[in-house]
Design a protein around this motif. Structure first.
Motif, PDB file in Angstrom:
ATOM      1  N   ALA A 118       0.832  -1.205   0.000  1.00 39.27           N
ATOM      2  CA  ALA A 118       0.000   0.000   0.000  1.00 39.27           C
ATOM      3  C   ALA A 118       0.864   1.251   0.000  1.00 39.27           C
ATOM      4  N   ARG A 119       0.383   2.275  -0.711  1.00 35.44           N
ATOM      5  CA  ARG A 119       1.053   3.582  -0.705  1.00 35.44           C
ATOM      6  C   ARG A 119       0.201   4.457   0.207  1.00 35.44           C
ATOM      7  N   VAL A 120       0.758   4.879   1.343  1.00 36.95           N
ATOM      8  CA  VAL A 120      -0.065   5.521   2.373  1.00 36.95           C
ATOM      9  C   VAL A 120       0.533   6.856   2.800  1.00 36.95           C
ATOM     10  N   ASP A 121      -0.339   7.837   3.014  1.00 36.62           N
ATOM     11  CA  ASP A 121       0.097   9.118   3.561  1.00 36.62           C
ATOM     12  C   ASP A 121       0.044   9.071   5.085  1.00 36.62           C
ATOM     13  N   LEU A 122       1.188   9.247   5.711  1.00 38.62           N
ATOM     14  CA  LEU A 122       1.232   9.232   7.187  1.00 38.62           C
ATOM     15  C   LEU A 122       0.905  10.614   7.762  1.00 38.62           C
ATOM     16  N   GLY A 123       1.057  11.644   6.959  1.00 43.20           N
ATOM     17  CA  GLY A 123       0.642  13.003   7.349  1.00 43.20           C
ATOM     18  C   GLY A 123      -0.638  13.332   6.615  1.00 43.20           C
ATOM     19  N   ALA A 124      -0.654  14.486   5.929  1.00 47.16           N
ATOM     20  CA  ALA A 124      -1.865  14.907   5.213  1.00 47.16           C
ATOM     21  C   ALA A 124      -2.269  13.867   4.178  1.00 47.16           C
ATOM     22  N   SER A 125      -3.603  13.652   4.035  1.00 46.51           N
ATOM     23  CA  SER A 125      -4.134  12.722   3.029  1.00 46.51           C
ATOM     24  C   SER A 125      -5.011  13.425   2.005  1.00 46.51           C
ATOM     25  N   VAL A 180      -3.741  11.211  -6.225  1.00 43.43           N
ATOM     26  CA  VAL A 180      -3.532   9.831  -6.696  1.00 43.43           C
ATOM     27  C   VAL A 180      -2.067   9.451  -6.462  1.00 43.43           C
ATOM     28  N   GLY A 181      -1.862   8.341  -5.718  1.00 44.07           N
ATOM     29  CA  GLY A 181      -0.499   7.917  -5.391  1.00 44.07           C
ATOM     30  C   GLY A 181       0.068   8.625  -4.173  1.00 44.07           C
ATOM     31  N   GLY A 182      -0.746   9.456  -3.506  1.00 43.93           N
ATOM     32  CA  GLY A 182      -0.298  10.129  -2.283  1.00 43.93           C
ATOM     33  C   GLY A 182       0.303  11.498  -2.538  1.00 43.93           C
ATOM     34  N   TYR A 183       0.520  12.223  -1.444  1.00 37.96           N
ATOM     35  CA  TYR A 183       1.060  13.586  -1.529  1.00 37.96           C
ATOM     36  C   TYR A 183       2.490  13.638  -2.064  1.00 37.96           C
ATOM     37  N   GLY A 184       3.176  12.483  -1.982  1.00 37.02           N
ATOM     38  CA  GLY A 184       4.591  12.462  -2.381  1.00 37.02           C
ATOM     39  C   GLY A 184       4.824  12.958  -3.799  1.00 37.02           C
ATOM     40  N   GLY A 185       3.876  12.652  -4.700  1.00 34.62           N
ATOM     41  CA  GLY A 185       4.034  13.071  -6.093  1.00 34.62           C
ATOM     42  C   GLY A 185       4.048  14.582  -6.220  1.00 34.62           C
ATOM     43  N   TRP A 186       3.166  15.221  -5.470  1.00 33.32           N
ATOM     44  CA  TRP A 186       3.087  16.690  -5.495  1.00 33.32           C
ATOM     45  C   TRP A 186       4.374  17.290  -4.916  1.00 33.32           C
ATOM     46  N   ILE A 187       4.810  16.732  -3.822  1.00 29.61           N
ATOM     47  CA  ILE A 187       6.016  17.231  -3.153  1.00 29.61           C
ATOM     48  C   ILE A 187       7.233  17.085  -4.076  1.00 29.61           C
ATOM     49  N   ASP A 188       7.364  15.906  -4.687  1.00 23.71           N
ATOM     50  CA  ASP A 188       8.515  15.691  -5.582  1.00 23.71           C
ATOM     51  C   ASP A 188       8.476  16.652  -6.762  1.00 23.71           C
ATOM     52  N   LEU A 232      -0.571  16.050 -12.427  1.00 20.65           N
ATOM     53  CA  LEU A 232      -0.812  15.199 -11.248  1.00 20.65           C
ATOM     54  C   LEU A 232      -2.316  15.075 -11.035  1.00 20.65           C
ATOM     55  N   ALA A 233      -2.769  13.872 -10.722  1.00 22.58           N
ATOM     56  CA  ALA A 233      -4.215  13.637 -10.639  1.00 22.58           C
ATOM     57  C   ALA A 233      -4.714  13.608  -9.196  1.00 22.58           C
ATOM     58  N   TRP A 234      -5.978  13.997  -9.009  1.00 23.23           N
ATOM     59  CA  TRP A 234      -6.661  13.937  -7.714  1.00 23.23           C
ATOM     60  C   TRP A 234      -7.963  13.211  -7.918  1.00 23.23           C
ATOM     61  N   PRO A 249      -7.406   4.302  -2.585  1.00 21.09           N
ATOM     62  CA  PRO A 249      -6.268   5.203  -2.844  1.00 21.09           C
ATOM     63  C   PRO A 249      -4.916   4.560  -2.555  1.00 21.09           C
ATOM     64  N   ALA A 250      -4.862   3.633  -1.589  1.00 24.18           N
ATOM     65  CA  ALA A 250      -3.557   3.038  -1.227  1.00 24.18           C
ATOM     66  C   ALA A 250      -3.124   1.948  -2.198  1.00 24.18           C
ATOM     67  N   GLY A 251      -4.096   1.348  -2.897  1.00 31.01           N
ATOM     68  CA  GLY A 251      -3.753   0.321  -3.877  1.00 31.01           C
ATOM     69  C   GLY A 251      -3.592  -1.073  -3.284  1.00 31.01           C
ATOM     70  N   ALA A 252      -3.957  -1.273  -2.014  1.00 28.75           N
ATOM     71  CA  ALA A 252      -3.904  -2.594  -1.362  1.00 28.75           C
ATOM     72  C   ALA A 252      -4.814  -2.523  -0.125  1.00 28.75           C
ATOM     73  N   PRO A 253      -5.319  -3.676   0.352  1.00 24.74           N
ATOM     74  CA  PRO A 253      -6.267  -3.650   1.478  1.00 24.74           C
ATOM     75  C   PRO A 253      -5.681  -2.968   2.724  1.00 24.74           C
ATOM     76  N   THR A 254      -6.235  -1.813   3.068  1.00 27.75           N
ATOM     77  CA  THR A 254      -5.647  -0.995   4.151  1.00 27.75           C
ATOM     78  C   THR A 254      -6.723  -0.282   4.946  1.00 27.75           C
ATOM     79  N   LEU A 255      -6.625  -0.350   6.267  1.00 26.87           N
ATOM     80  CA  LEU A 255      -7.436   0.492   7.145  1.00 26.87           C
ATOM     81  C   LEU A 255      -6.511   1.491   7.825  1.00 26.87           C
ATOM     82  N   VAL A 256      -6.921   2.749   7.871  1.00 26.59           N
ATOM     83  CA  VAL A 256      -6.130   3.762   8.571  1.00 26.59           C
ATOM     84  C   VAL A 256      -6.964   4.298   9.727  1.00 26.59           C
ATOM     85  N   GLY A 257      -6.491   4.051  10.960  1.00 31.37           N
ATOM     86  CA  GLY A 257      -7.155   4.583  12.136  1.00 31.37           C
ATOM     87  C   GLY A 257      -6.661   5.992  12.404  1.00 31.37           C
TER      88      GLY A 257
END
Ligand SMILES: Cc1cc2nc3c(=O)[nH]c(=O)nc-3n(C[C@H](O)[C@H](O)[C@H](O)COP(=O)(O)OP(=O)(O)OC[C@H]3O[C@@H](n4cnc5c(N)ncnc54)[C@H](O)[C@@H]3O)c2cc1C
Length: 465
Positions: free
Chosen positions: A80-87, A218-226, A106-108, A336-344
């Motif tokens: 999974a590709r996950v945002d640990l900060g802003a999502s 799409v793909g997390g905030y990392g794309g925008w940051i990069d 970049l897509a949203w 959004p993460a691309g794999a089975p993921t729960l974020v608490g």
């Protein structure tokens, strides 16, 4: 005598009258020889650096961590590709962050998370549509009652107004619990990240918001940051410990070196400024110090749980027996993460207690306990986990700024002001309208680039800003 030592002497010679002197806008961006140091490679720092760089200004970004992005941080948790900060992007209309994304390919995607389960631990039951409607009505009702409650109670904390509202509804039992949860968690502890008994009532729920709904990058905030960081001169792993500023220029101590420049834009979080880990000379104005003392940092945190196969269906809202915010929400981020993921997600009172005392293993176990209770069955052990600690991170000091009782919008306005012609500030906590958001941070970066004389942004997507 070294060039650095010469500059130090010049700086100190002019300290007295430079401290607190009025700042003229000026056009340093147009002057040859301008060299701007930017402290922090988060959304604000990268934005101001990108805008200046595109205008032909020499810029160096000094970043404490060994990565860029700050409180945006996209990582792999298993597959999974996950945002640990802003999502989320909270709104896309009039948003320079999404304008930049659109112009740079970049897509949203809209957040269409299905909320399938609402569980009340006290009654031990999964609740359906009427309970969701009651909680939504509580949010709308409390928001409508706020002007009267603010007039009655003045500068106090939100829980005082919430108690009054609860009495006025006449609700008891489960209805009262659900109403309190909707106010405490949805409106305060998960939104402002602040404890409901600390968040100030003045200005509460009055912030500006952008149109366009909540979107995921799409793909997390990392794309925008990069994309925004591309081609910039960024020094990683150099925590800034001192900033000296005077009429002739600035000096910044970082990573065992002294960096010199004509201007410095400090974009570190309010939590870092409050901790006092950066020594300013001359020291920060009494007004700025007082504003920093009144403000505080919220404590939104995440626990990421990944499985090879999804065993659940949709997102979960959990109302704990004490109504104190124990792991109140689990987002199904599989898509959004691309794999089975729960974020608490958890914030406020519970987060402060957890972050002070629990180990990562205890946090994961606690989250799994909540899921087991709500689903009424044993939960398969997750294949991958991640646990955040923004609260204790020395380069964050919390998730984002909030206004406790006693603080006001003017405190954020004070932080937005330059300290001198040479020392400027940007970052989420300097955005009176959009603090707590990535777009707020980006707007402050543009603001400071303009203050340094950039009249038109030569960056795709920002031409109209
Ligand atoms: C868990 C969580 C969830 C969030 N969810 C959302 C969301 O969904 N949507 C949204 O819009 N916003 C969200 N936010 C808020 C958003 O992440 C921030 O408002 C935004 O990223 C702040 O950007 P910034 O540039 O102001 O600060 P930062 O990103 O913190 O950048 C500051 C930089 O300064 C660096 N730094 C600190 N100290 C020093 C030092 N001494 N020397 C050098 N460098 C230093 C830091 O390492 C960092 O890189 C969330 C935040 C958190 C923590």
């Amino acid at each position: 005598m070294s060039r650095t030592a010469l500059l130090v002497l010049t700086l100190f010679a002019c300290n007295d009258d430079s401290a607190g002197s009025p700042v003229s806008a000026g056009t340093p961006a147009g002057e040859p020889g301008t060299h701007v140091l930017v402290v922090g490679a988060g959304a604000a720092g990268l934005t101001v650096a990108r805008a200046l760089d595109a205008a032909g200004v020499s810029v160096t970004v000094l970043e404490a961590r060994d990565r860029i992005g700050g409180r945006t941080w996209t990582v792999d948790v298993g597959d999974a590709r996950v945002d640990l900060g802003a999502s989320w992007a909270h709104g896309t209309e009039g948003n320079p962050m999404t304008d930049f994304a659109e112009a740079n390919g970049l897509a949203w995607t809209a957040d269409e998370t299905p909320w399938s389960r609402l569980y009340d631990e006290y009654s031990g039951s999964a609740l359906g549509g009427p309970a969701w409607r009651l909680m939504t009505a509580a949010l709308v009702g409390f928001a409508a009652a706020l002007p009267g409650l603010k007039a009655r109670y003045g500068d106090t904390t939100v829980d005082v107004a919430r108690d009054d509202y609860l009495v006025a509804t006449g609700y008891t039992g489960q209805d009262a619990r659900l109403t309190q949860h909707a106010i405490d968690q949805w409106m305060v502890e998960l939104s402002y990240a602040a404890p409901v008994d600390k968040k100030g009532l003045i200005g509460f729920w009055e912030e500006e918001s952008l149109g366009g709904g909540n979107q995921f990058p799409v793909g997390g905030y990392g794309g925008w940051i990069d994309a925004i960081a591309e081609g910039l001169d960024i020094e990683l792993g150099v925590p800034v410990t001192a900033v000296r500023h005077g009429k002739e220029g600035v000096e910044v101590d970082a990573g065992g070196k002294t960096w010199t420049g004509t201007h410095v834009v400090v974009t570190v979080p309010v939590g870092v400024l409050r901790a006092g880990s950066i020594h300013f000379q001359p020291e920060l104005s009494a007004e700025r110090q007082a504003a920093l003392a009144r403000l505080d940092m919220g404590n939104l945190e995440k626990v990421v749980l990944g499985w090879d196969e999804a065993w659940w269906d949709g997102s979960l809202e959990f109302v704990d027996a004490d109504v104190s915010g124990v792991f109140p929400e689990f987002y199904d981020m599989s898509e959004p993460a691309g794999a089975p993921t729960l974020v608490g997600l958890y914030g406020g009172r519970f987060s402060r207690a957890v972050q002070a005392q629990w180990t990562d293993e205890e946090i994961v176990a606690g989250a799994l306990d909540v899921l087991a209770t709500a689903w009424g069955r044993e939960i398969p052990p997750p294949a991958h986990t991640a646990v955040t600690h923004w609260t204790t991170d020395p380069f964050a000091g919390g998730s984002y700024v909030f206004l406790p009782a006693g603080a006001s919008r003017e405190d954020l306005e004070t932080l937005a002001e330059p300290e001198s012609e040479r020392l400027l500030f940007a970052g989420e906590g300097t955005s009176p309208d959009y603090y707590g958001n990535v777009h707020g941070a980006v707007m402050t970066g543009l603001r400071e680039a303009r203050r340094l004389g950039v009249e038109r942004f030569e960056v795709e997507g920002w031409e109209e800003w």
